[in-house]
Design a protein around this motif. Structure first.
Motif, PDB file in Angstrom:
ATOM      1  N   ALA A 496       8.051  55.386  69.246  1.00  0.00           N
ATOM      2  CA  ALA A 496       8.076  54.861  68.137  1.00  0.00           C
ATOM      3  C   ALA A 496       9.402  54.098  67.746  1.00  0.00           C
ATOM      4  O   ALA A 496       9.563  53.083  67.271  1.00  0.00           O
ATOM      5  CB  ALA A 496       8.106  56.202  66.686  1.00  0.00           C
ATOM      6  N   GLU A 497      10.563  54.671  68.405  1.00  0.00           N
ATOM      7  CA  GLU A 497      12.018  54.258  68.166  1.00  0.00           C
ATOM      8  C   GLU A 497      11.948  52.880  68.950  1.00  0.00           C
ATOM      9  O   GLU A 497      12.664  52.000  68.267  1.00  0.00           O
ATOM     10  CB  GLU A 497      12.855  55.411  68.721  1.00  0.00           C
ATOM     11  N   GLN A 498      11.264  52.805  70.135  1.00  0.00           N
ATOM     12  CA  GLN A 498      11.581  51.658  70.791  1.00  0.00           C
ATOM     13  C   GLN A 498      11.090  50.477  70.302  1.00  0.00           C
ATOM     14  O   GLN A 498      11.150  49.457  70.247  1.00  0.00           O
ATOM     15  CB  GLN A 498      11.375  51.893  72.461  1.00  0.00           C
ATOM     16  N   ALA A 499       9.570  50.666  69.616  1.00  0.00           N
ATOM     17  CA  ALA A 499       8.757  49.872  68.875  1.00  0.00           C
ATOM     18  C   ALA A 499       8.760  48.420  69.722  1.00  0.00           C
ATOM     19  O   ALA A 499       8.670  47.246  69.435  1.00  0.00           O
ATOM     20  CB  ALA A 499       9.425  49.408  67.804  1.00  0.00           C
ATOM     21  N   VAL A 500       8.407  48.640  71.203  1.00  0.00           N
ATOM     22  CA  VAL A 500       8.196  47.634  71.795  1.00  0.00           C
ATOM     23  C   VAL A 500       6.673  47.186  71.834  1.00  0.00           C
ATOM     24  O   VAL A 500       6.316  45.827  71.780  1.00  0.00           O
ATOM     25  CB  VAL A 500       8.375  47.865  73.459  1.00  0.00           C
ATOM     26  N   LEU A 501       5.871  48.026  71.942  1.00  0.00           N
ATOM     27  CA  LEU A 501       4.367  47.756  71.450  1.00  0.00           C
ATOM     28  C   LEU A 501       3.891  49.017  70.548  1.00  0.00           C
ATOM     29  O   LEU A 501       3.903  50.133  71.047  1.00  0.00           O
ATOM     30  CB  LEU A 501       3.400  47.712  72.998  1.00  0.00           C
ATOM     31  N   TYR A 502       3.525  48.691  69.379  1.00  0.00           N
ATOM     32  CA  TYR A 502       3.512  49.736  68.530  1.00  0.00           C
ATOM     33  C   TYR A 502       2.627  49.257  67.286  1.00  0.00           C
ATOM     34  O   TYR A 502       2.687  48.113  66.902  1.00  0.00           O
ATOM     35  CB  TYR A 502       4.963  49.942  67.842  1.00  0.00           C
ATOM     36  N   PRO A 503       1.598  50.063  66.633  1.00  0.00           N
ATOM     37  CA  PRO A 503       0.986  49.947  65.661  1.00  0.00           C
ATOM     38  C   PRO A 503       1.717  49.679  64.235  1.00  0.00           C
ATOM     39  O   PRO A 503       2.425  50.494  64.060  1.00  0.00           O
ATOM     40  CB  PRO A 503      -0.051  51.126  65.551  1.00  0.00           C
ATOM     41  N   ILE A 504       1.099  48.740  63.557  1.00  0.00           N
ATOM     42  CA  ILE A 504       1.636  48.646  62.081  1.00  0.00           C
ATOM     43  C   ILE A 504       0.638  49.625  61.214  1.00  0.00           C
ATOM     44  O   ILE A 504       1.003  50.306  60.410  1.00  0.00           O
ATOM     45  CB  ILE A 504       1.316  47.308  61.492  1.00  0.00           C
ATOM     46  N   LEU A 505      -0.533  49.710  61.461  1.00  0.00           N
ATOM     47  CA  LEU A 505      -1.693  50.460  60.728  1.00  0.00           C
ATOM     48  C   LEU A 505      -2.901  50.795  61.607  1.00  0.00           C
ATOM     49  O   LEU A 505      -3.051  50.000  62.702  1.00  0.00           O
ATOM     50  CB  LEU A 505      -2.165  49.729  59.566  1.00  0.00           C
ATOM     51  N   HIS A 506      -3.464  51.828  61.215  1.00  0.00           N
ATOM     52  CA  HIS A 506      -4.880  52.294  61.797  1.00  0.00           C
ATOM     53  C   HIS A 506      -6.007  51.858  60.805  1.00  0.00           C
ATOM     54  O   HIS A 506      -5.624  52.373  59.370  1.00  0.00           O
ATOM     55  CB  HIS A 506      -4.786  53.618  62.321  1.00  0.00           C
ATOM     56  N   ASN A 507      -7.017  51.428  61.092  1.00  0.00           N
ATOM     57  CA  ASN A 507      -8.050  51.077  60.190  1.00  0.00           C
ATOM     58  C   ASN A 507      -9.318  51.619  60.553  1.00  0.00           C
ATOM     59  O   ASN A 507      -9.546  52.210  61.560  1.00  0.00           O
ATOM     60  CB  ASN A 507      -8.077  49.473  60.173  1.00  0.00           C
ATOM     61  N   GLU A 508     -10.148  51.667  59.687  1.00  0.00           N
ATOM     62  CA  GLU A 508     -11.613  52.238  59.722  1.00  0.00           C
ATOM     63  C   GLU A 508     -12.548  51.074  60.148  1.00  0.00           C
ATOM     64  O   GLU A 508     -12.332  49.894  59.817  1.00  0.00           O
ATOM     65  CB  GLU A 508     -12.063  52.938  58.336  1.00  0.00           C
ATOM     66  N   LEU A 509     -13.541  51.606  60.958  1.00  0.00           N
ATOM     67  CA  LEU A 509     -14.595  50.664  61.469  1.00  0.00           C
ATOM     68  C   LEU A 509     -16.000  51.084  60.884  1.00  0.00           C
ATOM     69  O   LEU A 509     -16.071  52.139  60.749  1.00  0.00           O
ATOM     70  CB  LEU A 509     -14.605  50.777  63.141  1.00  0.00           C
ATOM     71  N   LEU A 510     -16.655  50.022  60.606  1.00  0.00           N
ATOM     72  CA  LEU A 510     -17.885  50.242  59.853  1.00  0.00           C
ATOM     73  C   LEU A 510     -19.150  50.020  60.710  1.00  0.00           C
ATOM     74  O   LEU A 510     -19.153  48.893  61.211  1.00  0.00           O
ATOM     75  CB  LEU A 510     -18.098  49.542  58.624  1.00  0.00           C
ATOM     76  N   THR A 511     -20.143  50.718  60.559  1.00  0.00           N
ATOM     77  CA  THR A 511     -21.233  50.421  61.251  1.00  0.00           C
ATOM     78  C   THR A 511     -22.352  50.491  60.300  1.00  0.00           C
ATOM     79  O   THR A 511     -22.353  51.316  59.448  1.00  0.00           O
ATOM     80  CB  THR A 511     -21.577  51.428  62.312  1.00  0.00           C
ATOM     81  N   ALA A 512     -23.653  49.645  60.285  1.00  0.00           N
ATOM     82  CA  ALA A 512     -24.616  49.393  59.518  1.00  0.00           C
ATOM     83  C   ALA A 512     -25.974  49.781  60.245  1.00  0.00           C
ATOM     84  O   ALA A 512     -25.936  49.020  61.251  1.00  0.00           O
ATOM     85  CB  ALA A 512     -24.832  48.454  58.485  1.00  0.00           C
ATOM     86  N   TRP A 513     -26.856  50.322  59.565  1.00  0.00           N
ATOM     87  CA  TRP A 513     -28.268  50.663  60.371  1.00  0.00           C
ATOM     88  C   TRP A 513     -29.179  50.850  59.224  1.00  0.00           C
ATOM     89  O   TRP A 513     -29.019  51.219  58.176  1.00  0.00           O
ATOM     90  CB  TRP A 513     -28.334  51.621  61.377  1.00  0.00           C
ATOM     91  N   ASN A 514     -30.486  50.237  59.547  1.00  0.00           N
ATOM     92  CA  ASN A 514     -31.687  50.692  58.751  1.00  0.00           C
ATOM     93  C   ASN A 514     -32.186  51.996  59.011  1.00  0.00           C
ATOM     94  O   ASN A 514     -32.737  52.263  60.099  1.00  0.00           O
ATOM     95  CB  ASN A 514     -32.797  49.739  59.050  1.00  0.00           C
ATOM     96  N   PRO A 515     -32.055  52.902  58.014  1.00  0.00           N
ATOM     97  CA  PRO A 515     -32.533  54.203  57.834  1.00  0.00           C
ATOM     98  C   PRO A 515     -34.008  54.255  58.037  1.00  0.00           C
ATOM     99  O   PRO A 515     -34.499  55.396  58.447  1.00  0.00           O
ATOM    100  CB  PRO A 515     -31.857  54.699  56.583  1.00  0.00           C
ATOM    101  N   GLU A 516     -34.569  53.379  57.527  1.00  0.00           N
ATOM    102  CA  GLU A 516     -36.093  53.198  57.819  1.00  0.00           C
ATOM    103  C   GLU A 516     -36.725  53.042  59.346  1.00  0.00           C
ATOM    104  O   GLU A 516     -37.663  52.896  59.459  1.00  0.00           O
ATOM    105  CB  GLU A 516     -36.772  52.343  56.845  1.00  0.00           C
TER     106      GLU A 516
END
Length: 539
Positions: A496-516
């Motif tokens: 975290a301190e070095q911030a060479v390769l580091y995330p800005i945020l984490h996000n949610e992924l969505l999946t959709a399907w036909n329940p029928e």
């Protein structure tokens, strides 16, 4: 010593270079009639034995299980191949796959496995201990240096045959995490991939496994089809006679395939946030999973002033993350408080957290003696990241850093990085949860000496990097769980301190399907889908 980093190979394994031309399964016994790219036989069209899925990532990337980090390919390979042990796609609890049992003592330094009796490859040949030894020899090969090597080489000493269906794994030290990590080592047939040139064929699309589905056809950039393998006798048999996975990277046509009265597909991943309510209104189930999916910044530390940690920190503090989440992600995200997402069991807030603080950003730039800075921010063109880029530009412009945005296809981005060693900053997306949940695994995906990402940062030969890698190795070897977690938090603080390769945020992924059409589906917190426990819906 690791084989020198091969950037072109890295692009293939991370999905940046496509295979040319259509690839079909090379062995006649593995081939089947290709399905159409539509959903003609799917449930939406009145069929009963074919599933059509839409994957929001390319299928033209490496299919070599020892090399790939492609979302499409990793999801597909979980249906084609088996590990000695595999894991539940959500909980990551291990279960016997090709092996007959999970080792009872996971603190032992020698694990013995017996292969499932009657297990065969998709060409009908028997699975043997020789195939297991062959696969692990490939994974541990320092000359080949495949992607998966970094996940095993620190703890796995040797894999040897003790009988036709029996093998032993010797460890350098106790490593209970091996039970879940063994799912990464998809066992491959020696008689297929031991041939000269076969690893290149694997990268281009050849897939021959022992799992419940076999690859029937493969058209790069379009679709890959699967058929149930009738010779499979393992714990999770195929529930569909055929599957057709469409590769549709652009958001609008991907949504169109699963929505409306003429929907061709029954399930799709990577659903745009803006379409979630529309799809729910159409009667689809839309669910998300919060995990390690993140947008990160990566700096070229060989290009001043990005060799100065204060400059890197300043650019993180300058980003209005709340605005990015609200506008770009429509609320489906959370500012990073560590490299790990907050749902990870090993998460704790890092000693350095990049809250939105433009005054702090200006002060850090002043301390570094940096004025009149211009940044060309190159990025991949993943749709949700592109929606976030204007916020980064506005934020950096606001502290006096003139910013140019350059989103592009991944292959073009990495080609430019190869050709122009003076690139500055890159924004990209990743999700190491495709491999697993434990922090040692997650961090070694990005932070491995001689690894692909570290080569691009040109940081891994610095004194700070060497100290970090030593601390990571100490944590890997530590037998006491509490002390291991303490050491993990220490190296997460360094990252975290070095911030060479580091995330800005984490996000949610969505999946959709036909329940029928489908039941037993669970939304993954990482790209791709798992249909090993899904079933056709019956009323």
């Amino acid at each position: 010593m690791n084989h020198p980093f091969d950037r072109r190979a890295f692009l293939r394994l991370t999905g940046a270079l496509g295979a040319a031309g259509a690839i079909s399964a090379a062995l006649g016994a593995c081939s089947g009639p290709p399905s159409t790219t539509g959903g003609g036989g799917g449930y939406g069209s009145g069929g009963g034995d074919e599933l059509t899925a839409v994957i929001g990532y390319g299928n033209d990337q490496s299919w070599d299980p020892t090399q790939t980090a492609s979302a499409f390919t990793m999801a597909a390979n979980c249906h084609i191949y088996e590990g000695l042990l595999d894991t539940d796609p959500i909980t990551r609890a291990p279960y016997p796959a090709l092996a007959t049992a999970v080792p009872p003592d996971q603190t032992a330094t020698r694990w013995a496995f017996t292969l499932r009796e009657g297990a065969t490859w998709h060409d009908g040949e028997p699975v043997t201990a020789d195939d297991v030894v062959f696969t692990f020899a490939r994974i541990l090969d320092a000359e080949a240096n495949p992607l998966t090597r970094s996940f095993f080489v620190s703890w796995l000493r040797e894999v040897r045959k003790t009988g036709d269906r029996d093998v032993e794994l010797d460890f350098h030290f106790p490593f209970p995490e091996a039970a879940s990590r063994l799912t990464i080592a998809k066992i491959m047939p020696r008689h297929v991939f031991g041939r000269e040139g076969a690893w290149e064929e694997a990268g281009a699309g050849l897939a021959v496994g022992s799992g419940p589905y076999r690859q029937a056809s493969h058209q790069p950039k379009t679709n890959t089809t699967f058929e149930a393998y009738n010779g499979y006798n393992g714990p999770r048999p195929a529930t569909f006679a055929r599957m057709n996975w469409l590769s549709i990277v652009d958001a609008a046509p991907r949504v169109a395939k699963i929505s409306g009265d003429g929907a061709d597909a029954q399930i799709a991943d990577n659903i745009p946030y803006a379409n979630a309510e529309q799809l729910r209104g159409d009667g689809l189930t839309v669910e998300g999973g919060a995990g390690m999916n993140h947008v990160f910044l990566m700096f070229n530390t060989a290009n001043p002033p990005f060799d100065d940690v204060r400059v890197r920190q300043a650019l993180f503090h300058a980003v209005d993350t709340d605005q990015m989440i609200e506008v770009g992600l429509r609320g489906h995200g959370r500012a990073a408080t560590s490299f790990l997402n907050e749902e990870n069991p090993a998460h704790t807030e890092a000693s350095t957290v990049y809250t939105y603080d433009p005054d702090r950003a200006r002060a850090l730039l002043a301390e570094a003696g940096v004025t009149d800075l211009s940044v060309n921010l190159m990025s991949v063109n993943v749709s949700w990241l592109v929606d976030c880029l204007p916020t980064i530009k506005e934020s950096w412009d606001a502290i006096g850093v003139r910013t140019t945005l350059e989103p592009q296809e991944t292959s073009a981005l990495f080609t430019k990085m190869d050709q122009n060693q003076d690139y500055q900053v890159v924004a990209a997306v990743a999700n190491p949860n495709q491999f697993g949940l434990d922090p040692d695994l997650i961090l070694r995906y990005n932070y491995t000496a001689g690894g692909g990402w570290m080569a691009y940062t040109r940081w891994d030969e610095s004194d700070d990097a060497r100290a970090l890698f030593a601390l990571m190795d100490e944590a890997t070897r530590e037998p006491d769980p509490a002390r291991k977690l303490e050491l993990t938090h220490q190296y997460l603080d360094v990252i975290a301190e070095q911030a060479v390769l580091y995330p800005i945020l984490h996000n949610e992924l969505l999946t959709a399907w036909n329940p029928e059409a489908l039941t037993g589906v669970r939304a993954q917190p990482y790209p791709g889908i798992s249909l090993l426990q899904a079933r056709p819906y019956t009323s």
